[in-house]
Design a protein around this motif. Structure first.
Motif, PDB file in Angstrom:
ATOM      1  N   SER A   9       0.812  -1.215   0.000  1.00  9.62           N
ATOM      2  CA  SER A   9       0.000   0.000   0.000  1.00  9.62           C
ATOM      3  C   SER A   9       0.845   1.266   0.000  1.00  9.62           C
ATOM      4  O   SER A   9       0.442   2.285  -0.559  1.00  9.62           O
ATOM      5  CB  SER A   9      -0.967   0.008   1.189  1.00  9.62           C
ATOM      6  OG  SER A   9      -0.243  -0.095   2.397  1.00  9.62           O
ATOM      7  N   ASN A  10       2.034   1.234   0.616  1.00  6.97           N
ATOM      8  CA  ASN A  10       2.878   2.426   0.715  1.00  6.97           C
ATOM      9  C   ASN A  10       4.314   2.215   0.257  1.00  6.97           C
ATOM     10  O   ASN A  10       5.172   3.045   0.518  1.00  6.97           O
ATOM     11  CB  ASN A  10       2.902   2.931   2.160  1.00  6.97           C
ATOM     12  CG  ASN A  10       1.529   3.370   2.610  1.00  6.97           C
ATOM     13  OD1 ASN A  10       0.884   4.167   1.957  1.00  6.97           O
ATOM     14  ND2 ASN A  10       1.077   2.820   3.718  1.00  6.97           N
ATOM     15  N   GLY A  20       7.156   7.709  -4.990  1.00  2.00           N
ATOM     16  CA  GLY A  20       6.416   7.623  -6.228  1.00  2.00           C
ATOM     17  C   GLY A  20       7.292   7.301  -7.420  1.00  2.00           C
ATOM     18  O   GLY A  20       8.512   7.181  -7.322  1.00  2.00           O
ATOM     19  N   GLU A  72       7.172   7.390 -12.130  1.00  2.00           N
ATOM     20  CA  GLU A  72       6.528   7.676 -13.410  1.00  2.00           C
ATOM     21  C   GLU A  72       7.097   6.691 -14.416  1.00  2.00           C
ATOM     22  O   GLU A  72       8.311   6.505 -14.487  1.00  2.00           O
ATOM     23  CB  GLU A  72       6.826   9.096 -13.876  1.00  2.00           C
ATOM     24  CG  GLU A  72       6.274  10.163 -12.957  1.00  2.00           C
ATOM     25  CD  GLU A  72       6.734  11.553 -13.325  1.00  2.00           C
ATOM     26  OE1 GLU A  72       5.932  12.480 -13.163  1.00  2.00           O
ATOM     27  OE2 GLU A  72       7.908  11.702 -13.765  1.00  2.00           O
ATOM     28  N   CYS A  94       1.923   5.529 -16.789  1.00  2.00           N
ATOM     29  CA  CYS A  94       1.312   5.488 -15.468  1.00  2.00           C
ATOM     30  C   CYS A  94       2.278   6.093 -14.458  1.00  2.00           C
ATOM     31  O   CYS A  94       3.465   6.230 -14.715  1.00  2.00           O
ATOM     32  CB  CYS A  94       0.912   4.067 -15.059  1.00  2.00           C
ATOM     33  SG  CYS A  94       2.263   2.903 -14.822  1.00  2.00           S
ATOM     34  N   SER A 140       2.434   6.988  -9.876  1.00  2.00           N
ATOM     35  CA  SER A 140       1.747   6.948  -8.602  1.00  2.00           C
ATOM     36  C   SER A 140       2.618   7.636  -7.570  1.00  2.00           C
ATOM     37  O   SER A 140       3.843   7.610  -7.669  1.00  2.00           O
ATOM     38  CB  SER A 140       1.466   5.507  -8.195  1.00  2.00           C
ATOM     39  OG  SER A 140       0.569   5.470  -7.122  1.00  2.00           O
ATOM     40  N   ARG A 158      -1.112   7.022  -2.497  1.00  2.00           N
ATOM     41  CA  ARG A 158      -1.796   6.255  -3.545  1.00  2.00           C
ATOM     42  C   ARG A 158      -0.838   5.299  -4.245  1.00  2.00           C
ATOM     43  O   ARG A 158      -1.163   4.727  -5.278  1.00  2.00           O
ATOM     44  CB  ARG A 158      -2.417   7.194  -4.586  1.00  2.00           C
ATOM     45  CG  ARG A 158      -3.395   8.199  -4.051  1.00  2.00           C
ATOM     46  CD  ARG A 158      -4.722   7.645  -3.659  1.00  2.00           C
ATOM     47  NE  ARG A 158      -5.338   6.948  -4.771  1.00  2.00           N
ATOM     48  CZ  ARG A 158      -6.318   6.077  -4.627  1.00  2.00           C
ATOM     49  NH1 ARG A 158      -6.796   5.826  -3.446  1.00  2.00           N
ATOM     50  NH2 ARG A 158      -6.829   5.466  -5.670  1.00  2.00           N
ATOM     51  N   LEU A 159       0.350   5.138  -3.703  1.00  2.36           N
ATOM     52  CA  LEU A 159       1.418   4.408  -4.363  1.00  2.36           C
ATOM     53  C   LEU A 159       1.001   3.009  -4.813  1.00  2.36           C
ATOM     54  O   LEU A 159       1.175   2.654  -5.973  1.00  2.36           O
ATOM     55  CB  LEU A 159       2.643   4.333  -3.436  1.00  2.36           C
ATOM     56  CG  LEU A 159       3.933   3.846  -4.045  1.00  2.36           C
ATOM     57  CD1 LEU A 159       4.366   4.710  -5.207  1.00  2.36           C
ATOM     58  CD2 LEU A 159       5.023   3.819  -2.997  1.00  2.36           C
ATOM     59  N   PHE A 170      -1.976   1.671  -5.228  1.00  2.00           N
ATOM     60  CA  PHE A 170      -3.185   1.559  -6.040  1.00  2.00           C
ATOM     61  C   PHE A 170      -2.926   1.669  -7.533  1.00  2.00           C
ATOM     62  O   PHE A 170      -3.668   1.105  -8.330  1.00  2.00           O
ATOM     63  CB  PHE A 170      -4.204   2.634  -5.628  1.00  2.00           C
ATOM     64  CG  PHE A 170      -4.750   2.419  -4.249  1.00  2.00           C
ATOM     65  CD1 PHE A 170      -5.653   1.404  -3.994  1.00  2.00           C
ATOM     66  CD2 PHE A 170      -4.339   3.223  -3.206  1.00  2.00           C
ATOM     67  CE1 PHE A 170      -6.148   1.190  -2.723  1.00  2.00           C
ATOM     68  CE2 PHE A 170      -4.823   3.017  -1.927  1.00  2.00           C
ATOM     69  CZ  PHE A 170      -5.727   2.002  -1.682  1.00  2.00           C
ATOM     70  N   ASN A 171      -1.909   2.394  -7.935  1.00  2.00           N
ATOM     71  CA  ASN A 171      -1.680   2.641  -9.360  1.00  2.00           C
ATOM     72  C   ASN A 171      -0.387   2.014  -9.862  1.00  2.00           C
ATOM     73  O   ASN A 171       0.180   2.481 -10.839  1.00  2.00           O
ATOM     74  CB  ASN A 171      -1.650   4.152  -9.610  1.00  2.00           C
ATOM     75  CG  ASN A 171      -2.929   4.828  -9.204  1.00  2.00           C
ATOM     76  OD1 ASN A 171      -4.009   4.286  -9.382  1.00  2.00           O
ATOM     77  ND2 ASN A 171      -2.829   6.012  -8.641  1.00  2.00           N
ATOM     78  N   SER A 172       0.072   0.957  -9.235  1.00  2.00           N
ATOM     79  CA  SER A 172       1.374   0.391  -9.555  1.00  2.00           C
ATOM     80  C   SER A 172       1.337  -0.856 -10.432  1.00  2.00           C
ATOM     81  O   SER A 172       2.383  -1.345 -10.831  1.00  2.00           O
ATOM     82  CB  SER A 172       2.122   0.067  -8.258  1.00  2.00           C
ATOM     83  OG  SER A 172       2.287   1.241  -7.510  1.00  2.00           O
TER      84      SER A 172
END
Length: 138
Positions: free
Chosen positions: A27-28, A55, A57, A66, A68, A72-73, A75-77
């Motif tokens: 989650s983190n 984070g 990119e 994408c 993150s 929110r790390l 969730f979008n990985s």
């Protein structure tokens, strides 16, 4: 707040030609684990690792695919899985203590730093470890 940078004598170049074999998504935090050949192309040994906390990119041909950041790390990985079985072919230090890794498939992964100064990512290469944080002059 920390101003932790990658020292000039840190063995960053050992990441070159290492293959990304595992991505651990929490989650983190995101963990990237690499393997390298052990002299014989058919024998492999554990290589470098990167733990991302602030984070990232991910780019392909200059287009952001994408990214993150912070809370929110995780969730979008999932998009990072395109990097599995690819090798690092280039490294570039970026301003603010950020780092760009280019992979054999043409993807570029930028490790970003948290502007508040908290530890942003951790590198482990050849049994040496460095914690990296934002630094405005780098």
């Amino acid at each position: 707040m920390n101003n932790l940078s990658i020292p000039d004598d840190f063995p960053l170049d050992v990441l070159l030609n290492q293959e990304l074999t595992q991505i651990c998504i929490g989650s983190n935090e995101i963990g990237l684990r690499f393997y390298q050949t052990a002299g014989d192309p058919h024998k492999w040994k554990p290589g470098a690792s990167i733990d991302i906390e602030a984070g990232f990119e991910l780019f392909k041909d200059g287009i952001l695919l994408c990214g993150s950041f912070n809370d929110r790390l995780g969730f979008n990985s999932g998009g990072l899985t395109v990097l599995l079985r690819q090798s690092v072919v280039a490294l570039k230090r970026l301003p603010k203590n950020e780092l760009s890794l280019t992979f054999s498939g043409g993807f570029s992964l930028n490790l970003v730093t948290d502007a508040t100064g908290f530890e942003s990512y951790h590198l482990q290469c050849n049994e040496k470890v460095v914690d990296v944080a934002f630094h405005p002059q780098n």
